[in-house]
Design an enzyme around this catalytic site. Structure first.
Site, PDB file in Angstrom:
ATOM      1  N   GLN A   1     -15.016   2.551   0.747  1.00 39.52           N
ATOM      2  CA  GLN A   1     -14.132   2.015  -0.283  1.00 39.52           C
ATOM      3  C   GLN A   1     -13.720   3.152  -1.202  1.00 39.52           C
ATOM      4  O   GLN A   1     -14.564   3.822  -1.799  1.00 39.52           O
ATOM      5  CB  GLN A   1     -14.871   0.936  -1.095  1.00 39.52           C
ATOM      6  CG  GLN A   1     -14.014   0.331  -2.203  1.00 39.52           C
ATOM      7  CD  GLN A   1     -14.776  -0.716  -3.014  1.00 39.52           C
ATOM      8  OE1 GLN A   1     -15.987  -0.873  -2.878  1.00 39.52           O
ATOM      9  NE2 GLN A   1     -14.061  -1.428  -3.862  1.00 39.52           N
TER      10      GLN A   1
ATOM     11  N   HIS B   1     -10.274  -5.440  -3.464  1.00 40.14           N
ATOM     12  CA  HIS B   1      -8.958  -5.620  -2.850  1.00 40.14           C
ATOM     13  C   HIS B   1      -9.102  -6.006  -1.386  1.00 40.14           C
ATOM     14  O   HIS B   1     -10.052  -5.598  -0.716  1.00 40.14           O
ATOM     15  CB  HIS B   1      -8.081  -4.376  -2.988  1.00 40.14           C
ATOM     16  CG  HIS B   1      -8.710  -3.102  -2.505  1.00 40.14           C
ATOM     17  ND1 HIS B   1      -9.640  -2.410  -3.234  1.00 40.14           N
ATOM     18  CD2 HIS B   1      -8.539  -2.392  -1.362  1.00 40.14           C
ATOM     19  CE1 HIS B   1     -10.008  -1.331  -2.574  1.00 40.14           C
ATOM     20  NE2 HIS B   1      -9.369  -1.298  -1.419  1.00 40.14           N
TER      21      HIS B   1
ATOM     22  N   ASP C   1       0.853  -1.192   0.000  1.00 42.44           N
ATOM     23  CA  ASP C   1       0.000   0.000   0.000  1.00 42.44           C
ATOM     24  C   ASP C   1       0.891   1.244   0.000  1.00 42.44           C
ATOM     25  O   ASP C   1       1.890   1.315   0.717  1.00 42.44           O
ATOM     26  CB  ASP C   1      -0.907  -0.005   1.238  1.00 42.44           C
ATOM     27  CG  ASP C   1      -2.056   0.985   1.109  1.00 42.44           C
ATOM     28  OD1 ASP C   1      -3.217   0.533   1.011  1.00 42.44           O
ATOM     29  OD2 ASP C   1      -1.804   2.205   1.106  1.00 42.44           O
TER      30      ASP C   1
ATOM     31  N   HIS D   1      -6.954  -5.803   2.181  1.00 40.24           N
ATOM     32  CA  HIS D   1      -5.815  -5.252   2.904  1.00 40.24           C
ATOM     33  C   HIS D   1      -5.295  -6.329   3.849  1.00 40.24           C
ATOM     34  O   HIS D   1      -6.075  -6.899   4.621  1.00 40.24           O
ATOM     35  CB  HIS D   1      -6.236  -4.061   3.766  1.00 40.24           C
ATOM     36  CG  HIS D   1      -6.830  -2.894   3.032  1.00 40.24           C
ATOM     37  ND1 HIS D   1      -6.144  -1.715   2.842  1.00 40.24           N
ATOM     38  CD2 HIS D   1      -8.046  -2.710   2.456  1.00 40.24           C
ATOM     39  CE1 HIS D   1      -6.923  -0.848   2.188  1.00 40.24           C
ATOM     40  NE2 HIS D   1      -8.079  -1.430   1.955  1.00 40.24           N
TER      41      HIS D   1
END
Ligand code: 5GP
Length: 126
Positions: A104, A110, A35, A112
């Protein structure tokens, strides 16, 4: 209402290699990368290469191979970064946000993977 996938989102651009990423793992179906704004010492995003907006879209329409691969990549990375209790780690958290209330930001499915420090309560008070 069927989902419409916006192919101009930032993860679509990462998949097309239009913008760079710091790859952690890549398979035929899945890409994982760091990230850009980590919330903890370990913060990795895992995305399917298929064009799914969020988790429920992925769960409904992804192939079995995509779902299995995605799940295995998350497990393998969690182990590789030594976050799993089985690898002697202190644990980790998986988060997938969907829609407005889920906050979001990027409309490509996705997960995390967040680890490396004690994360505190799961949900902030409203
Ligand atoms: P969401 O809020 O959609 O669940 O999370 C989106 C995540 O994508 C955020 O944690 C944000 O830091 C990350 N992100 C946004 N743009 C980029 C980018 O260009 N590269 C990378 N590696 N991560 C990004």
């Amino acid at each position: 209402m069927p989902y419409e996938y916006d192919d101009q989102n930032i993860f679509a651009k990462i998949l097309r290699r239009e913008i760079p990423n710091n790859t952690v793992m890549e398979t035929d179906y899945t890409l994982a990368f760091h990230d850009i704004n980590p919330a903890a010492p370990d913060h990795i995003l895992v995305i399917p290469k298929g064009f799914y907006v969020n988790y429920d879209h992925f769960a409904a329409e992804a192939t079995d191979a995509e779902v299995v691969d995605f799940t295995r990549v998350i497990g393998a990375i969690s182990h590789a970064i030594k976050a799993t209790p089985a690898s002697g780690g202190n644990g980790y958290r998986l988060i997938t946000n969907a829609g407005h209330d889920g906050v979001q930001d990027v409309p490509h499915m996705h997960m995390h993977i967040i680890a490396g420090r004690r994360l505190g309560r799961m949900i902030q008070p409203a």
